[in-house]
Design a protein around this motif. Structure first.
Motif, mmCIF file in Angstrom:
data_model
loop_
_atom_site.group_PDB
_atom_site.id
_atom_site.type_symbol
_atom_site.label_atom_id
_atom_site.label_comp_id
_atom_site.label_asym_id
_atom_site.label_seq_id
_atom_site.Cartn_x
_atom_site.Cartn_y
_atom_site.Cartn_z
ATOM 1 N N GLN A 52 -7.846 -8.222 3.890
ATOM 2 C CA GLN A 52 -8.137 -9.566 3.397
ATOM 3 C C GLN A 52 -7.053 -10.032 2.423
ATOM 4 N N VAL A 53 -6.564 -9.111 1.589
ATOM 5 C CA VAL A 53 -5.496 -9.448 0.634
ATOM 6 C C VAL A 53 -4.224 -9.822 1.382
ATOM 7 N N LYS A 54 -3.869 -9.049 2.413
ATOM 8 C CA LYS A 54 -2.646 -9.328 3.169
ATOM 9 C C LYS A 54 -2.759 -10.637 3.942
ATOM 10 N N LEU A 55 -3.962 -10.922 4.491
ATOM 11 C CA LEU A 55 -4.156 -12.167 5.210
ATOM 12 C C LEU A 55 -4.069 -13.352 4.253
ATOM 13 N N LEU A 56 -4.598 -13.192 3.042
ATOM 14 C CA LEU A 56 -4.521 -14.248 2.040
ATOM 15 C C LEU A 56 -3.066 -14.578 1.715
ATOM 16 N N ARG A 57 -2.243 -13.533 1.588
ATOM 17 C CA ARG A 57 -0.817 -13.759 1.304
ATOM 18 C C ARG A 57 -0.150 -14.506 2.458
ATOM 19 N N LEU A 58 -0.519 -14.160 3.671
ATOM 20 C CA LEU A 58 0.038 -14.857 4.836
ATOM 21 C C LEU A 58 -0.320 -16.339 4.792
ATOM 22 N N LEU A 59 -1.577 -16.657 4.456
ATOM 23 C CA LEU A 59 -2.003 -18.050 4.432
ATOM 24 C C LEU A 59 -1.381 -18.824 3.276
ATOM 25 N N GLN A 60 -1.154 -18.141 2.141
ATOM 26 C CA GLN A 60 -0.613 -18.816 0.969
ATOM 27 C C GLN A 60 0.902 -18.966 1.041
ATOM 28 N N GLU A 61 1.600 -17.862 1.349
ATOM 29 C CA GLU A 61 3.053 -17.831 1.267
ATOM 30 C C GLU A 61 3.748 -17.935 2.617
ATOM 31 N N ARG A 62 2.968 -17.834 3.713
ATOM 32 C CA ARG A 62 3.548 -17.810 5.056
ATOM 33 C C ARG A 62 4.582 -16.702 5.199
ATOM 34 N N GLU A 63 4.257 -15.528 4.666
ATOM 35 C CA GLU A 63 5.139 -14.380 4.785
ATOM 36 C C GLU A 63 4.301 -13.116 4.876
ATOM 37 N N ILE A 64 4.881 -12.088 5.486
ATOM 38 C CA ILE A 64 4.208 -10.806 5.657
ATOM 39 C C ILE A 64 5.167 -9.684 5.307
ATOM 40 N N MET A 65 4.618 -8.476 5.171
ATOM 41 C CA MET A 65 5.435 -7.278 5.004
ATOM 42 C C MET A 65 4.915 -6.228 5.973
ATOM 43 N N LYS A 66 5.807 -5.671 6.773
ATOM 44 C CA LYS A 66 5.402 -4.666 7.744
ATOM 45 C C LYS A 66 4.936 -3.390 7.049
ATOM 46 N N VAL A 67 4.140 -2.612 7.755
ATOM 47 C CA VAL A 67 3.722 -1.309 7.249
ATOM 48 C C VAL A 67 4.972 -0.432 7.107
ATOM 49 N N GLY A 68 5.173 0.106 5.917
ATOM 50 C CA GLY A 68 6.358 0.923 5.668
ATOM 51 C C GLY A 68 7.602 0.115 5.370
ATOM 52 N N GLY A 69 7.460 -1.225 5.304
ATOM 53 C CA GLY A 69 8.609 -2.079 5.054
ATOM 54 C C GLY A 69 8.824 -2.330 3.569
ATOM 55 N N SER A 70 9.976 -2.937 3.244
ATOM 56 C CA SER A 70 10.307 -3.186 1.843
ATOM 57 C C SER A 70 10.729 -4.637 1.594
ATOM 58 N N LYS A 71 10.696 -5.485 2.625
ATOM 59 C CA LYS A 71 11.102 -6.873 2.432
ATOM 60 C C LYS A 71 10.103 -7.801 3.119
ATOM 61 N N GLU A 72 10.001 -8.998 2.534
ATOM 62 C CA GLU A 72 9.091 -9.990 3.071
ATOM 63 C C GLU A 72 9.724 -10.684 4.281
ATOM 64 N N ILE A 73 8.879 -11.054 5.240
ATOM 65 C CA ILE A 73 9.338 -11.741 6.451
ATOM 66 C C ILE A 73 8.624 -13.082 6.539
ATOM 67 N N GLN A 74 9.395 -14.167 6.609
ATOM 68 C CA GLN A 74 8.825 -15.498 6.741
ATOM 69 C C GLN A 74 8.358 -15.726 8.182
ATOM 70 N N VAL A 75 7.167 -16.297 8.345
ATOM 71 C CA VAL A 75 6.624 -16.559 9.684
ATOM 72 C C VAL A 75 6.089 -17.981 9.747
ATOM 73 N N ASP A 76 6.150 -18.563 10.932
ATOM 74 C CA ASP A 76 5.606 -19.898 11.181
ATOM 75 C C ASP A 76 4.505 -19.773 12.224
ATOM 76 N N THR A 77 3.316 -19.433 11.773
ATOM 77 C CA THR A 77 2.194 -19.177 12.681
ATOM 78 C C THR A 77 0.957 -19.904 12.185
ATOM 79 N N ARG A 78 0.302 -20.599 13.088
ATOM 80 C CA ARG A 78 -0.956 -21.246 12.729
ATOM 81 C C ARG A 78 -2.095 -20.249 12.885
ATOM 82 N N ILE A 79 -3.034 -20.263 11.961
ATOM 83 C CA ILE A 79 -4.169 -19.329 11.990
ATOM 84 C C ILE A 79 -5.444 -20.095 12.346
#
Length: 622
Positions: free
Chosen positions: A415-442
């Motif tokens: 839920q925390v990760k999904l909230l970040r996606l909705l707020q910032e439009r970015e995600i971080m992969k499992v085991g990753g160290s950098k944010e990735i910008q995405v343009d996806t409608r939920i």
């Protein structure tokens, strides 16, 4: 001689070895010049005979000790002769039966026993001395597991041959096969149909003889044998006057010799018909190209979401408005009401229609896997991860829509990760160290009460408000009974088209469906209608064709359900379908084709419902 002594005896000393000067059967062997070979030569000759035998040979003396153990026996038992010679036979092969032969002096032929889990056929014979005493026994062991292997291989070849025959016979094209000399060996039914010749006329005959006899004007087989390559020619079948196109292909053995020729035969008339059909198909494809484009965009539109009732019309109207923007949508409704279909409808009506539509059921995947499925992972992020990593569904839906079904099942961490996606439009992969910008409608959906879960602390309040920008509720089927008749008619039309049937539903059966409470909603209705279509023997579905649960639940008073007029409901359902077809296609010809009826029938029905039919000179109110 002892009465058990065979005609050919092995005269061996008590130790089981031959007497000097005696050969394999007790006679001194002679050389080609009549000379008696030396002891060493005789032993070498005897040993060569034993070693050349394919079957295992084991001999024992009168004490049961092994005196002869050839190479085949070594392979069978899995032990070298040096290790077993001089040992008692029961220590090496307990089940040989040789001690019994030694005791009784009688031969045993054709016995079966297992040696090292290998089935053997064995012949056991006593060895007699010159005075008739039993001084040993010899057994010959044949490993029949090899024969079984050969038998299985033969069966495999037979099966392959049968499959080949079936394949050749089922070919629509004619197939004509000859050997490497040009003699006909096989002809299939397709060849008989195309050429008009019967296989009995050509089987076993040489192609040159058939040409000379006037069956063909020329033979592609003879050309292939001469030029040693694939050849295609036009051939005239003279007895029937047919012209065919034939392609001969050589078959080579491992040394490069032609051992056969396979000829494929096609009827030029059929090819011309196929060419004509192809040209017609190309013309139709050009004609319908624009219509197909429209169908792609509407493949999950009102054809699947029936909106006869006011409640459903309201939900669809709201979905149509929210499709124009990129706001997050929360779809609420019981299981089976069509939440995924509505989500796809929103996607297809949005500016993202050309992008991907990705879906995931949050309640069907374990939490440990759901995070990596949604957000992806870097290479080596966990045990079993791909070296190159993996892209998650959020990234895969970039430029399109991500549908999160059963979003209420998400864990607190996700839920925390999904909230970040909705707020910032970015995600971080499992085991990753950098944010990735995405343009996806939920678009999210659930059959649970998220507000209640927020009050109970089981769902984040901030995420709830991020998801609930626009909320669309799909009412259950029991709350929109007006939709049942058009839904049933829509399903019947699709199933009749799918199965090539012409099923109809009786008023009594429709009344039962309208009265039923439908706990499984539209999904249950689809199942019931298809079951009735499949199981009904006649063309009319009666109440007896419905499941017992529906019959029993609707056999008494209808309870609080409002009385429903079948005829009125059917009229409204027909009017709704006609109106939708006119709205979608814009003219009566295409609308009639879409509904599978004649144009004049469509116009007559539309006039009866007082619908506006463009181009027909009649303008009446809708």
């Amino acid at each position: 001689m002892n009465k058990h002594q065979p005609n050919t005896t092995m005269a061996l000393n008590p130790s089981g070895m031959r007497q000097p000067g005696e050969d394999f059967i007790g006679n001194p062997p002679a050389t080609p010049h009549g000379e008696i070979p030396t002891e060493a030569a005789r032993r070498a000759q005897f040993q060569a005979i034993l070693e050349s035998a394919h079957n295992g040979i084991v001999a024992i003396d009168d004490r049961g000790l092994i005196t002869i153990f050839n190479s085949a026996a070594e392979r069978l038992v899995g032990k070298p002769a040096a290790e077993v010679l001089g040992k008692h036979i029961t220590e090496i092969i307990p089940t040989t039966g040789l001690p019994e032969v030694l005791k009784t002096g009688q031969s045993q032929v054709g016995g079966k026993l297992f040696v090292n889990d290998r089935l053997c056929i064995t012949n056991r014979t006593p060895i007699f001395a010159s005075d008739g005493r039993v001084v040993g026994a010899v057994g010959i062991f044949q490993d029949v597991s090899e024969l079984e292997s050969i038998s299985k291989e033969l069966q495999s070849y037979k099966m392959i041959s049968k499959e080949l025959d079936a394949i050749i016979e089922s070919s629509f094209d004619g197939i004509y096969v000859t050997d490497g000399k040009g003699v006909t060996t096989r002809v299939n039914s397709g060849y008989e149909r195309i050429t008009g010749l019967k296989r009995r006329q050509v089987l076993g005959r040489h192609m040159k003889d058939l040409v000379d006899a006037g069956f063909f004007d020329q033979s592609v087989t003879l050309i292939v044998l001469r030029e040693k390559k694939s050849v295609t020619i036009m051939q005239e079948i003279r007895p029937t006057g047919k012209s065919v196109i034939v392609t001969g292909n050589p078959i080579y053995d491992e040394w490069g010799n032609i051992v056969g020729v396979v000829t494929n035969v096609r009827d030029l008339t059929e090819l011309e018909n196929l060419k004509t059909q192809l040209e017609e198909t190309m013309r139709l494809s050009e004609r319908y190209y624009s219509e197909l484009q429209e169908l792609r965009s509407q493949q999950l539109d009102v054809g699947h979401v029936v909106a006869q009732s006011a409640e459903m019309r309201k939900a669809l109207d709201l979905a149509a408005r929210v499709a124009r923007v990129d706001s997050t949508v929360l779809i609420l409704g019981e299981s089976g009401v069509g939440k995924e279909v509505l989500a796809k409808t929103i996607h297809l009506r949005s500016r993202r229609r050309d992008g991907p539509f990705m879906k995931i059921n949050c309640g069907a995947i374990p939490e440990s896997l759901l995070e990596s499925e949604l957000f992806g992972y870097e290479g080596g992020a966990f045990t079993g991860a791909r070296r190159e990593g993996k892209i998650g569904l959020v990234e895969m839906a970039a430029g399109g829509t991500l549908f999160l079904d059963e979003v209420g099942e998400l864990s607190t961490n996700l839920q925390v990760k999904l909230l970040r996606l909705l707020q910032e439009r970015e995600i971080m992969k499992v085991g990753g160290s950098k944010e990735i910008q995405v343009d996806t409608r939920i678009i999210a959906a659930t059959n649970r009460d998220l507000k209640k879960m927020v009050d109970e602390g089981r769902f984040r309040e901030d995420l709830y408000y991020r998801l609930n920008v626009v909320m669309v509720r799909i009412p259950p089927l029991r709350e929109r009974r007006d939709d049942i008749p058009p839904l049933v008619l829509n399903l019947l039309a699709r199933l009749n088209s799918k199965y090539g049937l012409d099923k109809r539903i009786s008023p009594r059966a429709m009344d039962r469906l309208i009265q039923y409470h439908w706990p499984g909603n539209v999904r249950e209705l689809e199942n019931v209608v298809e079951q009735a279509v499949v199981l009904t023997e006649g063309d009319v579905i009666e109440p007896e064709s419905l499941p017992a649960a529906i019959i029993s639940a609707t056999s008494g008073p209808t309870g609080n359900a409002a009385p429903v007029s079948y005829r009125a409901t059917m009229r409204e359902a027909e009017k709704s379908l006609l109106l939708h077809a006119l709205t979608t296609w814009g003219n009566p010809t295409k609308a009639a084709e879409a509904l599978g009826m004649h144009r004049t029938t469509f116009i007559r029905k539309a006039a009866r419902h007082k619908l506006n039919v463009p181009g027909e000179g009649r303008i009446v109110h809708i």
